[in-house]
Design an enzyme around this catalytic site. Structure first.
Site, mmCIF file in Angstrom:
data_model
loop_
_atom_site.group_PDB
_atom_site.id
_atom_site.type_symbol
_atom_site.label_atom_id
_atom_site.label_comp_id
_atom_site.label_asym_id
_atom_site.label_seq_id
_atom_site.Cartn_x
_atom_site.Cartn_y
_atom_site.Cartn_z
ATOM 1 N N ARG A 160 1.501 -1.192 0.392
ATOM 2 C CA ARG A 160 0.080 -0.237 0.122
ATOM 3 C C ARG A 160 0.992 1.665 0.247
ATOM 4 N NH1 ARG A 160 -2.139 -3.204 -1.422
ATOM 5 N NH2 ARG A 160 -3.269 -4.803 -0.706
ATOM 6 N N SER A 209 -10.372 0.908 3.430
ATOM 7 C CA SER A 209 -8.851 0.821 4.562
ATOM 8 C C SER A 209 -8.871 2.031 5.112
ATOM 9 C CB SER A 209 -8.496 -0.407 4.105
ATOM 10 O OG SER A 209 -8.529 -1.374 4.074
ATOM 11 N N GLU A 280 -3.536 4.096 5.889
ATOM 12 C CA GLU A 280 -3.455 4.231 4.732
ATOM 13 C C GLU A 280 -4.478 4.836 3.941
ATOM 14 O OE1 GLU A 280 -5.025 -0.593 3.670
ATOM 15 O OE2 GLU A 280 -5.448 0.660 1.572
HETATM 16 C C1 LIG Z 1 -15.363 0.172 -1.067
HETATM 17 C C2 LIG Z 1 -13.913 0.659 -1.018
HETATM 18 C C3 LIG Z 1 -13.446 -1.054 -0.779
HETATM 19 C C4 LIG Z 1 -11.716 -0.079 -1.033
HETATM 20 N N1 LIG Z 1 -10.932 -1.785 -0.992
HETATM 21 C C5 LIG Z 1 -9.767 -1.214 -1.120
HETATM 22 C C6 LIG Z 1 -8.683 -2.778 -1.406
HETATM 23 O O1 LIG Z 1 -9.691 -3.861 -1.673
HETATM 24 N N2 LIG Z 1 -7.831 -2.338 -1.308
HETATM 25 C C7 LIG Z 1 -6.796 -1.631 -1.895
HETATM 26 O O2 LIG Z 1 -5.766 -1.687 -2.131
HETATM 27 N N3 LIG Z 1 -7.322 -0.396 -1.936
HETATM 28 C C8 LIG Z 1 -9.388 -0.531 -1.239
HETATM 29 N N4 LIG Z 1 -9.895 0.830 -1.772
HETATM 30 C C9 LIG Z 1 -9.155 2.418 -1.834
HETATM 31 C C10 LIG Z 1 -8.868 2.962 -3.224
HETATM 32 O O3 LIG Z 1 -10.165 2.040 -4.204
HETATM 33 C C11 LIG Z 1 -7.396 2.752 -3.620
HETATM 34 O O4 LIG Z 1 -6.557 3.254 -2.182
HETATM 35 C C12 LIG Z 1 -7.301 3.343 -4.476
HETATM 36 O O5 LIG Z 1 -6.179 2.742 -5.942
HETATM 37 C C13 LIG Z 1 -7.121 4.669 -4.790
HETATM 38 O O6 LIG Z 1 -7.499 5.311 -6.126
HETATM 39 P P1 LIG Z 1 -7.915 6.029 -6.592
HETATM 40 O O7 LIG Z 1 -8.388 6.930 -7.807
HETATM 41 O O8 LIG Z 1 -9.257 6.562 -5.907
HETATM 42 O O9 LIG Z 1 -7.018 7.121 -5.771
HETATM 43 P P2 LIG Z 1 -6.957 8.621 -5.055
HETATM 44 O O10 LIG Z 1 -8.675 8.027 -3.724
HETATM 45 O O11 LIG Z 1 -8.456 9.821 -5.824
HETATM 46 O O12 LIG Z 1 -5.646 9.083 -4.051
HETATM 47 C C14 LIG Z 1 -5.468 8.554 -3.649
HETATM 48 C C15 LIG Z 1 -4.214 9.272 -3.598
HETATM 49 O O13 LIG Z 1 -3.206 8.951 -4.840
HETATM 50 C C16 LIG Z 1 -2.688 9.559 -5.263
HETATM 51 N N5 LIG Z 1 -3.531 10.272 -6.765
HETATM 52 C C17 LIG Z 1 -4.446 9.351 -7.665
HETATM 53 N N6 LIG Z 1 -4.386 9.620 -9.214
HETATM 54 C C18 LIG Z 1 -3.001 9.764 -9.123
HETATM 55 C C19 LIG Z 1 -2.109 9.753 -10.668
HETATM 56 N N7 LIG Z 1 -2.776 10.155 -11.872
HETATM 57 N N8 LIG Z 1 -1.090 10.204 -10.269
HETATM 58 C C20 LIG Z 1 -0.359 10.197 -8.958
HETATM 59 N N9 LIG Z 1 -0.278 9.997 -8.307
HETATM 60 C C21 LIG Z 1 -2.235 9.989 -7.927
HETATM 61 C C22 LIG Z 1 -4.110 11.121 -4.559
HETATM 62 O O14 LIG Z 1 -3.207 11.836 -4.884
HETATM 63 C C23 LIG Z 1 -3.016 10.534 -3.416
HETATM 64 O O15 LIG Z 1 -2.655 10.363 -2.641
HETATM 65 C C24 LIG Z 1 -10.780 1.107 -1.567
HETATM 66 C C25 LIG Z 1 -11.975 2.162 -1.514
HETATM 67 C C26 LIG Z 1 -13.530 1.799 -0.975
HETATM 68 C C27 LIG Z 1 -13.632 2.971 -0.934
#
Ligand SMILES: Cc1cc2nc3c(=O)[nH]c(=O)nc-3n(C[C@H](O)[C@H](O)[C@H](O)COP(=O)(O)OP(=O)(O)OC[C@H]3O[C@@H](n4cnc5c(N)ncnc54)[C@H](O)[C@@H]3O)c2cc1C
Length: 296
Positions: A160, A209, A280
């Protein structure tokens, strides 16, 4: 590409909290992304990216910098042979859909992750034994100084986390997949989704998480459950009654209330298990998690 001011970020986070971005842009091509990064650099502004905001807690005061949301070409997905190429803003769900249509396996774990490719790389997102590092061939990273491809080792992908720094943008990624019958892919995805639905508050507004699993026999969720925190509420934010490592927006929550719950959770885990939980969820703007000993 227009650069807007004072755009509410609450609409870009799954928790639905957070103040406005001082500046906000939606670059759709590599040139527009370079232009936005140069614009911010000339003004000495910080740059952050929002993906689908699914692991993001934005300060209630907002973000005093440029916030980017990738669209257009930077959110598109193409499959060629056994390689899937996606923009950093592409939802992982779309990548999985395209992989399945091409009878390519490897991304099934992504059915559990409601984020984008860029957020997935930044977090090295993973579930059910799979993770981005296991399928990523390389990612194209842009910042104010230029652009270049990086391998998973260069990206420093670990549990992570990555070693990417604020201001670095994942513009594109290439995944190496493997042929797999569509029916098998569908069956694996159905199994993972059923397991997810049985254990987590999938129908609530959360950011996934809250804490990473510690090096302990108990997961973060089980530990917080043992601390009696299921359903614990501060203002409009509540620790999920279903899974204690999730915070729900129960009713008009603010990010400060989510932080207050996190402080209490860390304090109790430290008192009862001697474990200092590491968050996380990613924090954006003037928002921080005080140490485990402090109360708010
Ligand atoms: C119901 C639910 C279940 C989930 N289950 C899991 C799971 O099983 N496993 C897991 O790992 N995660 C899980 N997550 C968390 C989340 O979905 C992941 O961490 C996902 O990778 C975040 O992606 P995002 O595009 O939403 O990023 P954001 O939440 O928008 O951003 C997260 C981070 O990434 C950075 N970021 C986003 N896009 C970019 C980019 N293009 N370039 C550089 N930095 C960037 C942001 O600045 C921030 O620091 C879950 C979330 C929810 C709501």
């Amino acid at each position: 590409m227009t650069i807007e001011d004072q755009v509410p970020l609450s609409r870009f986070t799954t928790l639905g909290t957070g103040g406005p971005a001082r500046w906000f842009a939606k670059p759709e091509t590599a040139d527009e992304l370079a232009e936005a990064l140069e614009w911010a650099s000339e003004r000495e502004l910080s740059v952050a990216v929002v993906g689908l905001g699914s692991n993001l807690l934005v300060a209630d005061q907002g973000v005093d910098g440029l916030v980017l949301k990738l669209g257009g070409e930077l959110a598109s997905v193409e499959v060629e042979g056994e390689t899937l190429q996606a923009g950093g803003g592409a939802p992982l769900a779309v990548c999985l859909h395209r992989a399945r249509a091409g009878s390519l396996g490897g991304l099934e774990f992504a059915c559990a992750i409601p984020g984008t490719v860029g957020g997935g790389v930044w977090m090295n997102a993973g579930a059910y034994g799979g993770e981005i590092a296991g399928v990523l061939e390389r990612a194209l990273v842009s910042d104010a100084t230029g652009v270049g491809w990086q391998t998973p080792a260069e990206l420093g992908l670990e549990y992570r986390r990555s070693s990417l720094l604020p201001g670095q943008v994942v513009a594109q990624a290439e995944f190496r997949l493997r042929p797999r019958p569509v029916e098998e892919i569908k069956a694996t995805v159905a199994e993972m989704q059923a397991a997810r639905k049985a254990a987590q508050p999938t129908n609530k507004r959360t950011f996934g998480s809250v804490f990473k699993n510690p090096d302990h026999e108990l997961s973060a969720g089980r530990m917080l459950e043992a601390c009696g925190l299921r359903g614990f509420r501060i203002g409009g934010a509540q620790i999920s009654p279903r899974h204690a490592n999730f915070i729900e927006n129960a009713d008009g929550a603010r990010s400060a209330e989510a932080i207050a719950l996190m402080v209490e959770a860390r304090r109790r885990a430290l008192d009862e298990f001697g474990v200092e939980l590491e968050h996380e969820v990613q924090l954006l703007g003037p928002i921080a998690l005080p140490s485990a000993e402090e109360r708010v």
